[in-house]
Design an enzyme around this catalytic site. Structure first.
Site, PDB file in Angstrom:
ATOM      1  N   ASP A   1     -59.786  -3.901  17.884  1.00  0.00           N
ATOM      2  CA  ASP A   1     -60.061  -3.059  16.694  1.00  0.00           C
ATOM      3  C   ASP A   1     -58.933  -3.843  15.450  1.00  0.00           C
ATOM      4  OD1 ASP A   1     -61.079  -0.673  15.415  1.00  0.00           O
ATOM      5  OD2 ASP A   1     -58.973  -0.696  14.543  1.00  0.00           O
TER       6      ASP A   1
ATOM      7  N   TYR B   1     -55.969  -4.832   7.023  1.00  0.00           N
ATOM      8  CA  TYR B   1     -54.977  -5.169   7.840  1.00  0.00           C
ATOM      9  C   TYR B   1     -54.402  -6.674   7.369  1.00  0.00           C
ATOM     10  CZ  TYR B   1     -56.413  -1.383  10.704  1.00  0.00           C
ATOM     11  OH  TYR B   1     -56.595  -0.019  11.372  1.00  0.00           O
TER      12      TYR B   1
ATOM     13  N   HIS C   1     -64.116   2.353   6.211  1.00  0.00           N
ATOM     14  CA  HIS C   1     -62.684   2.767   6.467  1.00  0.00           C
ATOM     15  C   HIS C   1     -62.097   4.059   6.102  1.00  0.00           C
ATOM     16  CE1 HIS C   1     -58.648   0.514   7.551  1.00  0.00           C
ATOM     17  NE2 HIS C   1     -58.764   1.817   7.872  1.00  0.00           N
TER      18      HIS C   1
ATOM     19  N   SER D   1     -64.800   6.189   9.641  1.00  0.00           N
ATOM     20  CA  SER D   1     -63.595   6.482   9.862  1.00  0.00           C
ATOM     21  C   SER D   1     -62.775   7.324   8.701  1.00  0.00           C
ATOM     22  CB  SER D   1     -62.609   5.081   9.763  1.00  0.00           C
ATOM     23  OG  SER D   1     -61.372   5.261  10.199  1.00  0.00           O
ATOM     24  N   ASN D   2     -62.206   8.478   9.256  1.00  0.00           N
ATOM     25  CA  ASN D   2     -61.354   9.194   8.800  1.00  0.00           C
ATOM     26  C   ASN D   2     -62.474   9.988   7.763  1.00  0.00           C
ATOM     27  OD1 ASN D   2     -58.565   8.391   8.829  1.00  0.00           O
ATOM     28  ND2 ASN D   2     -59.383   6.574   7.933  1.00  0.00           N
TER      29      ASN D   2
ATOM     30  N   SER E   1     -53.623   5.746  16.168  1.00  0.00           N
ATOM     31  CA  SER E   1     -52.363   6.237  16.537  1.00  0.00           C
ATOM     32  C   SER E   1     -52.459   7.241  17.574  1.00  0.00           C
ATOM     33  CB  SER E   1     -51.722   6.899  14.994  1.00  0.00           C
ATOM     34  OG  SER E   1     -51.628   6.196  13.917  1.00  0.00           O
TER      35      SER E   1
ATOM     36  N   LYS F   1     -51.763   0.355  19.299  1.00  0.00           N
ATOM     37  CA  LYS F   1     -51.106  -0.869  18.792  1.00  0.00           C
ATOM     38  C   LYS F   1     -50.120  -1.281  19.998  1.00  0.00           C
ATOM     39  CE  LYS F   1     -47.976  -3.341  15.731  1.00  0.00           C
ATOM     40  NZ  LYS F   1     -47.125  -2.817  14.630  1.00  0.00           N
TER      41      LYS F   1
END
Length: 277
Positions: free
Chosen positions: A50, A55, A113, A143-144, A192, A234
């Site tokens: 991902d 980023y 995003h 996302s979000n 996360s 991560k």
């Protein structure tokens, strides 16, 4: 939701073709380190990678993909369109640049995003539909997105919404949003998933980890997997990447899951000023 395969240390279980354990790359912005991390993870058995435009590491991720001794067709690569590129033409051009940086012809999952800034449900999803029609994206995601934004996305999109990537971990279980997405057959992807390290300082999680002689990270990842939620932690360095990977061999008991569910501490790690909540 689709049926899940049983966990094994050599293959990650999948949710409708998406591996339930992936590698996140947020803040992995050292090019050589990022590329080596991708190569290491893929050759260890990871298949879900991902990244995101913002980023700044899509090129390095692409280098790692190219260097790994793994066929492209076995990989599940996801990236996200940033908030200032969500107009129709910008979605198309920025995604093409993402594909070029990643060194691939098609991205397996392309996310919006955040539902903010230049996001326009009609125009954004019209562009995503074209990318799917043109074979440049296999699936689209969000996302979000909070429940009301999920509903709008479903209404305006011309192709199914495959996944919603949100912050989920034992300190932010997101039950309402999980229930809402489940009702609409939308997979959940947890970013996360270790609460940016906070899970290491939760007594309930540490106690369970000690009982299994594993890390707190493995407990958090197993908790997510057993709830059918994909996790993309991560990790940098072989040992960290491997520790997360071996969470696939861990099975928590119903009592242990209930113990984690009962944690009263709350900690949202990602909370920018433009967040929709």
């Amino acid at each position: 939701m689709m049926a899940r395969q049983s966990p094994t240390s050599s293959v990650a279980p999948t949710a409708d073709g998406m591996p339930l354990l992936g590698l996140g790359t947020w803040e992995n912005d050292n090019p050589s380190e990022c590329a080596n991390t991708i190569k290491t993870a893929l050759e260890m058995g990871y298949r879900h990678i991902d990244t995101a435009q913002v980023y700044g590491n899509e090129g390095a991720v692409g280098q790692g993909i190219a260097a790994a001794d793994v066929p492209r067709e076995e990989m599940f690569i996801a990236t996200k369109v940033w908030i200032d590129k969500l107009g129709y033409e910008d979605v198309l051009t920025s995604t093409q640049r993402s594909l070029e940086k990643l060194g691939i012809d098609t991205v397996d999952l392309l996310y919006v995003h955040w539902p903010v800034d230049t996001y326009n449900p009609v125009e954004t999803f019209r562009a995503l539909h074209k990318l799917v029609s043109d074979g440049k994206a296999d699936r689209i995601g969000i996302s979000n997105f909070e429940p009301n934004q999920v509903d709008t996305a479903i209404e305006k999109a011309n192709v199914p919404i495959f996944a919603n990537q949100i912050e989920i971990h034992p300190l932010l279980p997101q039950q309402e949003l999980r229930d809402h997405c489940s009702k609409h057959d939308i997979e959940l992807v947890a970013y996360s998933p270790l609460a940016r390290g906070a899970v290491f300082d939760v007594p309930e999680i540490t106690a369970i980890a000690n009982n299994h002689d594993v890390s707190e990270a493995q407990i958090a990842l197993a908790w997510l997997r057993q709830k059918g939620i994909t996790a993309i932690p991560k990790a940098v360095g072989h040992d960290h990447i491997h520790d997360n990977w071996t969470s696939l061999d861990l099975e928590l008991t119903p009592a242990e899951i209930e113990q984690i569910d009962s944690i009263e501490r709350t900690n949202r790690c990602v909370d920018p000023r433009f967040a929709p909540w």
